[in-house]
Design an enzyme around this catalytic site. Sequence first.
Site, PDB file in Angstrom:
ATOM      1  N   GLU A 182       4.941   0.201   2.926  1.00 49.30           N
ATOM      2  CA  GLU A 182       4.711  -0.966   3.791  1.00 49.30           C
ATOM      3  C   GLU A 182       5.013  -2.278   3.068  1.00 49.30           C
ATOM      4  O   GLU A 182       4.252  -3.239   3.154  1.00 49.30           O
ATOM      5  CB  GLU A 182       3.266  -0.960   4.321  1.00 49.30           C
ATOM      6  CG  GLU A 182       2.936   0.254   5.165  1.00 49.30           C
ATOM      7  CD  GLU A 182       1.637   0.107   5.974  1.00 49.30           C
ATOM      8  OE1 GLU A 182       0.879  -0.827   5.724  1.00 49.30           O
ATOM      9  OE2 GLU A 182       1.423   0.940   6.882  1.00 49.30           O
ATOM     10  N   GLU A 253       3.218   7.156   9.865  1.00 55.30           N
ATOM     11  CA  GLU A 253       1.770   7.005  10.000  1.00 55.30           C
ATOM     12  C   GLU A 253       1.416   6.679  11.439  1.00 55.30           C
ATOM     13  O   GLU A 253       1.562   5.558  11.876  1.00 55.30           O
ATOM     14  CB  GLU A 253       1.227   5.854   9.126  1.00 55.30           C
ATOM     15  CG  GLU A 253       1.154   6.157   7.667  1.00 55.30           C
ATOM     16  CD  GLU A 253       0.368   5.111   6.882  1.00 55.30           C
ATOM     17  OE1 GLU A 253      -0.397   4.340   7.508  1.00 55.30           O
ATOM     18  OE2 GLU A 253       0.523   5.076   5.664  1.00 55.30           O
TER      19      GLU A 253
END
Length: 717
Positions: A182, A253
């Site tokens: 991320e 995710e």
Amino acid sequence: MANWSWVLVWVTVAVSFTIKAADAGVAYDGRSLIVHGQRKILFSGSIHYPRSTPEMWPSLIAKAKEGGLDVIQTYVFWNLHEPQPGKYDFGGRYDLVAFIKQIQAQDLYVTLRIGPFIEAEWTYGGLPFWLHDVPGIVYRTDNEPFKFYMQNFTTKIVNMMKSESLYASQGGPIILSQIENEYQNIQKAFGGAATRYIHWAAKMAVGLNTGVPWVMCKQTDAPDPVINTCNGMRCGETFTGPNSPNKPSLWTENWTSFYQVYGGLPYIRSAEDIAFHVALFIARNGSYVNYYMYHGGTNLERTGAAYVITGYYDQAPLDEYGLLRQPKWGHLKELHAAIKSCSTTILQGAQKNFSLGQLQEGYVFEEDKGGCVAFLINNDRTNNVSVQFQNTTYQLPSKSISILPDCQNVTYNTAIVHTPSNRRIITPRHKFSSANNWQQFEDVIPSFDDTSLRSDSLLEHMNTTKDKSDYLWYTLRYENNLSCSQPTLDVESAAHLAHAFVNGEYVGGAHRNHDVKSFTLELPISLGEGTNNISLLSVMVGLPDSGAFLERRFAGLTKVQIQCSEQETYNLANSTWGYQVALVGEQLEIYKEQTSSDIEWSPLGNTTNQTLTWYKTVFDEPEGDDPVALNLSSMGKGEAWVNGRSIGRYWILFHDSKGRPSQSQYHVPRSFLKASGNLLVLVDEGGGNPLGISLNTVSVSVSRENMFSKSSFPSTA
Ligand SMILES: *[C@@H]1O[C@H](CO)[C@@H](O)[C@H](O)[C@H]1NC(C)=O
Ligand SMILES: *[C@@H]1O[C@H](CO)[C@@H](O)[C@H](O)[C@H]1NC(C)=O
Ligand SMILES: *[C@@H]1O[C@H](CO)[C@@H](O)[C@H](O)[C@H]1NC(C)=O
Ligand SMILES: *[C@@H]1O[C@H](CO)[C@@H](O)[C@H](O)[C@H]1NC(C)=O
Ligand SMILES: *[C@@H]1O[C@H](CO)[C@@H](O)[C@H](O)[C@H]1NC(C)=O
Ligand SMILES: *[C@@H]1O[C@H](CO)[C@@H](O)[C@H](O)[C@H]1NC(C)=O
Ligand SMILES: *[C@@H]1O[C@H](CO)[C@@H](O)[C@H](O)[C@H]1NC(C)=O
Ligand SMILES: *[C@@H]1O[C@H](CO)[C@@H](O)[C@H](O)[C@H]1NC(C)=O
Ligand SMILES: *[C@@H]1O[C@H](CO)[C@@H](O)[C@H](O)[C@H]1NC(C)=O
Ligand SMILES: *[C@@H]1O[C@H](CO)[C@@H](O)[C@H](O)[C@H]1NC(C)=O
Ligand SMILES: *[C@@H]1O[C@H](CO)[C@@H](O)[C@H](O)[C@H]1NC(C)=O
Ligand SMILES: CC(=O)N[C@H]1CO[C@H](CO)[C@@H](O)[C@@H]1O
């Protein structure tokens, strides 16, 4: 460069299902991953090996497989594996290779998210704290010291996997690897250096020649051939797609819930909502979905990040204890089966989409040779509707997707749940209510003279403890002015909690929460004539795990003053302070069986008003296989150990918005226990009463699906 770059010439989806050249490893194209020459729709679930025990792994993996998963995804936890530079630990719960081999033994694949920055609600985002003292280091940017250690650890892990033949290219289970994590969230902070770093990271990873693709999650500009993937709750709606037509649409995710912090409520995400977004993602050409988490587990020891509670993603399809959470587990299992029943057509068919109404749409995958799959979507949140599809009328419940593996019969609807719900059952097995069975040890409130580390300023908390403990004492000698008749002690802190003691007496404490940066203490105190000892205990509940410039984060006391009147204030920030890292009990390792017996324990005192006290007792293991938990709801805040092994921090006194502790039950893995004489040691910062603790077993009410968990899976060994 990439040994799968040949795939980039692969343009149409339906040429052939088997691709010879990729037999040896994993390739990809715009449609999907291609594993040993086979195009795949893959369902994956996150299970983090150090958040459970090796004894639990086989059953967790078996339940994931039974739930229709193809892949287990895990992060690699750098700070566990390299506690000091060049010194490695891969034993017990840290045995990554054994975990992967267990997955392989059950014929599932692995996605290995090396990071090595992982966030993961894990203390310091998985970075070893020693990095902080590397001269000139700036984490996660184009910085030589950081890149050196990142490359060193990444290489170490890749080489370890290779030497055990664990990559799919070697016949092993690992089909995908992740570098960074991320990064887009912090990229702006580093300007041009960020772009150089992300290209360096991609090149470094690809250069390790694993024979399987690399991904970067939440990284829209992931450099070729690294695949950008989506993280979030609704990737079918939010994902802007792969950054190249030659990359597949992967969801690394899909949050099954959300992590919980102390003071916060659990996040309940319904089975229907998860199923809707997974089905939508597949309908929109997605080919890999990972549930984050499939099993959350337990933040044992002090591994949770700032404020994160010890139970991790208890709301996942497998709960903290590894028990099926219904209907989530069963509803997703049926979804996986419905999609798997027609995955060949989904992967090979030509996709088209069309409107079925103002808020209704359809996606169809159709093969020349006749296969046809339809997804009929009703985006209307409140109304059930009828739609016409190929001259047939279909009822679509509100906010749902129907799956028609033959374009005729509905085999699954995301909003229609067949799996019965279950309930957690807590069975009390032992009460610790007899004072005679407890002993206590009051920790020492150090005064300035007891300390050896000195400084003429308020030191930063984390850099002083080096994360060897949550606790840092700030002590001071204060010469009192008799003119100060009603003094108050004012403290400001950027750590998480503080407890204040004056001349050895507790005068009060305060804490902040997950979402604010600092807190203050304003306490009326009484001072004696002459020298007074002021001792302030600063406490961290895990280190931060996210954001740019983590290496510069400041925690600890920022202001200390004694106010005699509005005009008369004594700022003590630049006095000479004496420091002590950790409590005395921690230094003595009082919680270990070997050392515990050398300590002078006392009979249990009046427990209504103790601060900084250690408690110990022994207990027998409850019979049976059901998971074990301690109900610590009578305690204050602290940490607990069973047979010398920490079961994590607890914090009862910090209530959520409904006036309850965020977590009362604390998992004791069965493998930590022996039949009898188990040593339980707790340290409590204040307000705890050990006589109210109970030992419980945890099970779930038996529904049809749960018969399976009872019969086939003796939960934990
Ligand atoms: C990593 O660094 C250590 C020294 O800290 C060195 O011994 C080792 O060879 C390095 N490993 C790699 C793969 O670069
Ligand atoms: C799915 O892929 C097809 C090509 O097979 C493309 O035409 C279509 O636009 C894609 N749909 C979405 C929603 O991305
Ligand atoms: C098909 O799907 C695309 C992508 O979601 C959308 O932009 C387009 O409007 C859809 N077409 C129809 C006819 O619904
Ligand atoms: C639907 O009905 C129309 C007219 O009745 C017919 O032309 C068409 O072939 C039918 N379509 C299907 C898929 O049966
Ligand atoms: C919509 O459909 C669902 C599932 O079939 C049903 O349970 C529900 O009662 C319906 N709601 C309305 C308003 O008709
Ligand atoms: C599917 O639908 C067709 C036509 O509606 C029907 O004849 C057939 O029996 C159905 N198949 C199954 C397996 O339900
Ligand atoms: C952190 O602590 C070390 C001593 O362990 C010291 O040399 C260094 O200056 C400190 N760094 C900061 C930023 O305070
Ligand atoms: C005590 O008070 C006097 C007068 O108010 C002041 O000058 C002196 O600095 C104070 N001493 C201390 C130790 O605070
Ligand atoms: C404490 O010392 C620091 C530098 O040593 C200085 O910046 C700060 O102003 C001083 N604070 C007080 C309250 O004197
Ligand atoms: C314990 O102490 C509290 C006050 O601190 C007192 O009210 C209580 O009676 C004491 N209990 C016992 C059993 O001595
Ligand atoms: C507990 O201790 C605090 C501080 O010493 C005191 O203010 C408080 O009254 C005590 N409570 C009881 C119940 O004794
Ligand atoms: C990255 C992402 O999609 N995040 C989303 C996750 O889901 C929550 C709740 O719907 C959103 O607020 C986030 O934006």
